[in-house]
Scaffold this motif. Structure first.
Motif, short mmCIF file in Angstrom:
data_model
loop_
_atom_site.label_atom_id
_atom_site.label_comp_id
_atom_site.label_asym_id
_atom_site.label_seq_id
_atom_site.Cartn_x
_atom_site.Cartn_y
_atom_site.Cartn_z
N PRO A 1 0.85 -1.50 0.11
CA PRO A 1 0.41 0.12 0.01
C PRO A 1 0.73 1.36 0.00
O PRO A 1 1.90 1.26 1.02
CB PRO A 1 -1.36 0.08 1.43
N ILE A 2 0.62 2.81 -0.57
CA ILE A 2 1.20 3.66 -0.70
C ILE A 2 -0.36 4.80 -0.20
O ILE A 2 -0.77 4.91 -0.43
CB ILE A 2 1.60 4.20 -1.83
N GLY A 3 0.32 5.35 1.26
CA GLY A 3 -0.04 6.33 1.59
C GLY A 3 0.19 7.53 1.98
O GLY A 3 0.53 8.35 0.15
N GLY A 4 1.96 8.09 2.49
CA GLY A 4 2.65 8.97 2.78
C GLY A 4 4.15 8.41 2.05
O GLY A 4 4.80 9.26 0.97
N GLY B 1 3.18 -0.82 -6.04
CA GLY B 1 2.06 -0.10 -5.30
C GLY B 1 1.52 0.24 -5.90
O GLY B 1 1.10 0.10 -6.65
N VAL B 2 0.28 -0.08 -4.39
CA VAL B 2 -1.85 0.59 -4.64
C VAL B 2 -1.68 1.76 -4.10
O VAL B 2 -1.79 1.86 -2.54
CB VAL B 2 -1.96 -0.37 -4.10
N GLU B 3 -2.36 2.66 -4.69
CA GLU B 3 -3.05 3.76 -4.05
C GLU B 3 -4.35 3.49 -3.73
O GLU B 3 -5.48 2.92 -4.96
CB GLU B 3 -2.87 5.04 -4.20
N ALA B 4 -5.56 4.24 -3.42
CA ALA B 4 -6.54 4.11 -3.26
C ALA B 4 -6.92 5.67 -4.48
O ALA B 4 -6.48 6.30 -4.40
CB ALA B 4 -7.32 4.11 -1.96
N GLU B 5 -8.59 5.01 -5.11
CA GLU B 5 -8.19 5.94 -6.73
C GLU B 5 -8.96 7.25 -5.98
O GLU B 5 -8.26 8.61 -6.58
CB GLU B 5 -9.97 5.66 -7.24
N GLY B 6 -9.43 7.40 -4.69
CA GLY B 6 -9.46 9.02 -4.20
C GLY B 6 -8.40 9.07 -3.68
O GLY B 6 -8.51 10.71 -2.74
N ALA B 7 -7.26 9.00 -3.63
CA ALA B 7 -5.82 9.43 -2.70
C ALA B 7 -4.77 9.24 -3.37
O ALA B 7 -3.86 8.44 -3.22
CB ALA B 7 -5.55 9.08 -1.38
N PRO B 8 -4.97 8.93 -5.39
CA PRO B 8 -3.57 9.26 -5.91
C PRO B 8 -2.55 9.57 -6.02
O PRO B 8 -1.97 9.84 -6.60
CB PRO B 8 -4.22 8.68 -6.86
N SER B 9 -1.82 10.52 -5.12
CA SER B 9 -0.43 11.76 -5.03
C SER B 9 0.90 10.83 -5.13
O SER B 9 1.39 11.46 -6.47
CB SER B 9 -0.24 12.09 -3.36
N ALA B 10 0.56 9.24 -5.40
CA ALA B 10 1.99 9.21 -5.82
C ALA B 10 1.94 8.65 -6.78
O ALA B 10 3.08 8.69 -8.41
CB ALA B 10 2.78 7.79 -5.33
N ALA B 11 0.58 8.54 -7.34
CA ALA B 11 1.13 7.94 -9.10
C ALA B 11 0.10 9.24 -9.90
O ALA B 11 1.52 9.09 -11.13
CB ALA B 11 -0.67 6.78 -9.14
N GLN B 12 -0.45 9.60 -9.50
CA GLN B 12 -0.29 11.63 -10.26
C GLN B 12 1.34 12.35 -10.22
O GLN B 12 1.43 12.91 -10.86
CB GLN B 12 -0.80 12.64 -9.51
N SER B 13 2.04 12.23 -9.33
CA SER B 13 3.30 12.68 -8.90
C SER B 13 4.12 12.18 -9.86
O SER B 13 5.16 12.11 -10.13
CB SER B 13 4.12 12.29 -7.15
#
Length: 403
Positions: free
Chosen positions: A175-178, A200-212
């Motif tokens: 998982p990825i949060g921070g 790494g896996v993020e929630a669609e509603g909190a995709p900071s790493a993917a967008q970064s």
């Protein structure tokens, strides 16, 4: 940039507090996916989460003066509990700021581990801002939830255990949060097993790493919206992002319904209770959010089990709906004797089980000689739902599926 040596040093500090958690082959999930799935069951860690590892390592590195002044942190729940327990075991005073809507179970658990809990703000970022105010006012040391090299190294001890317990691992899913967890795990895994993929896996509603990663620089989200509260972070860490860019092979996202299915399936098939943030690796595998081959050895890191019971009820129901195990429908009947019996006869013939029936003769959407009926049903899967709806429509019923 942390290195393997930092993770090895962390293990010496952490091993007396944190458990070496199980890593077991899952016949159920391997059969469902075609891969060889070996979940890393960090849900059985003390406090129910991996966060204890990083918190223990950070507090162990405090100077005597820093220990005397105490620590402060901000957290949605799991890091809070990790800091509380680690600080208490080290005889260090701790204050934890949590969002006002943090799960009640996590708030109570944090207090039970010895921390003073301050509830502030709508989300993690607001809680963090308040924690930094307390840091400045009281002279406490701020223990970051993820963007700290010693915290990352502590979480990386999970990666050492994965490689040691499953030396033929092809892919580790995290998982990825921070980003502190995946930064630590990726550092350990890539050093010990360079050919192993780290996803790494993020929630669609909190995709900071993917967008970064897509933009090539850190993106801060305007807001987050996901049932996976433990990874509902608007911005990936500065230090963690450097590690992710260098050592993580791919970052994917999963939807809340996919997370709900993973939680429900883990509970039913593996008898393992996992919170939303901890379930995203399994959600990514089940939803095929990344490519993997038959018999590929995959280790999903199930890193948190502290789900609020009220949320669990909602999530399980959504998981049942998504997999065709629960159906609520609405239709209109003639308001005369035998109409309901005829409808129930069709449902019974299709072997669906009725949970509840509700009549409404006052709906403005029906005529004066009709009644609106809502029925909650237990069904056996998507094919069963489709067959039941086809039979009802063939019998002349106009059916609306509500959930």
């Amino acid at each position: 940039m942390i290195e393997l040596a930092d993770v090895l040093d962390a293990r010496e500090r952490v091993e007396s507090v944190a458990r070496h958690t199980p890593l077991e082959y899952s016949h159920s999930f391997s059969s469902m996916t075609g891969a060889a799935v070996h979940p890393k069951l960090e849900v059985f860690q003390r406090t129910g989460s991996f966060k204890l590892r990083g918190a223990t390592n950070r507090i162990a590195t405090l100077s005597a003066d820093e220990q005397a002044a105490g620590v402060v942190t901000a957290s949605a729940g799991n890091h809070a509990q990790g800091v509380a327990l680690a600080a208490t075991r080290a005889d260090v005073d701790s204050v934890v700021v949590m969002p006002e809507h943090a799960p009640i179970a996590k708030v109570k658990a944090t207090r039970s581990y010895g921390a003073e809990v301050v509830l502030h703000g709508e989300d993690y970022d607001a809680a963090q801002a308040r924690a930094h105010e307390i840091e400045a006012d009281d002279g406490r040391t701020y223990v970051h939830a993820f963007d700290d090299p010693t915290v990352m190294a502590g979480q990386g001890t999970i990666g050492l255990e994965i490689v040691e317990d499953c030396p033929d691992v092809d892919t580790v899913v995290v998982p990825i949060g921070g980003g502190g967890l995946i930064a630590g795990i990726a550092t350990a895994v890539k050093a010990k097993s360079p050919d192993t993929r780290v996803i790494g896996v993020e929630a669609e509603g909190a995709p900071s790493a993917a967008q970064s990663l897509q933009q090539g620089n850190i993106q801060k989200l305007d807001g987050v919206d996901t049932i996976a509260d433990g990874i509902a972070t608007r911005k990936v860490g500065d230090r963690t992002f450097e590690v992710i860019e260098k050592r993580v092979d791919e970052v994917v996202t999963v939807s809340d319904p996919e997370i709900a299915v993973a939680i429900t399936t883990l509970l039913e098939r593996s008898k393992t209770l996992v919170e939303g943030a901890g379930a995203v690796p399994m959600a990514a595998i089940l939803a095929e959010a990344f490519e993997y081959g038959d018999d590929e050895v995959i280790v999903p890191a199930l890193c948190g089990g502290n789900i609020d019971l009220n949320m669990l009820r909602t999530v399980v129901m959504r998981g049942l709906v998504e997999t065709g195990r629960y159906l609520r429908l609405r239709t209109t009947l003639a308001d005369q004797p035998g109409s309901l019996e005829q409808l129930i006869g069709i449902i019974s013939a299709e072997r669906a089980n009725i949970y509840a029936i509700q009549h409404d003769r006052t709906s403005r959407d029906t005529g004066m000689t009709a009644t609106e009926v809502e029925i909650d049903l237990e069904t056996r899967g998507e094919d069963h739902v489709a067959a039941l709806l086809d039979e009802l429509e063939a019998s002349g019923y106009d059916v609306d599926v509500l959930v």
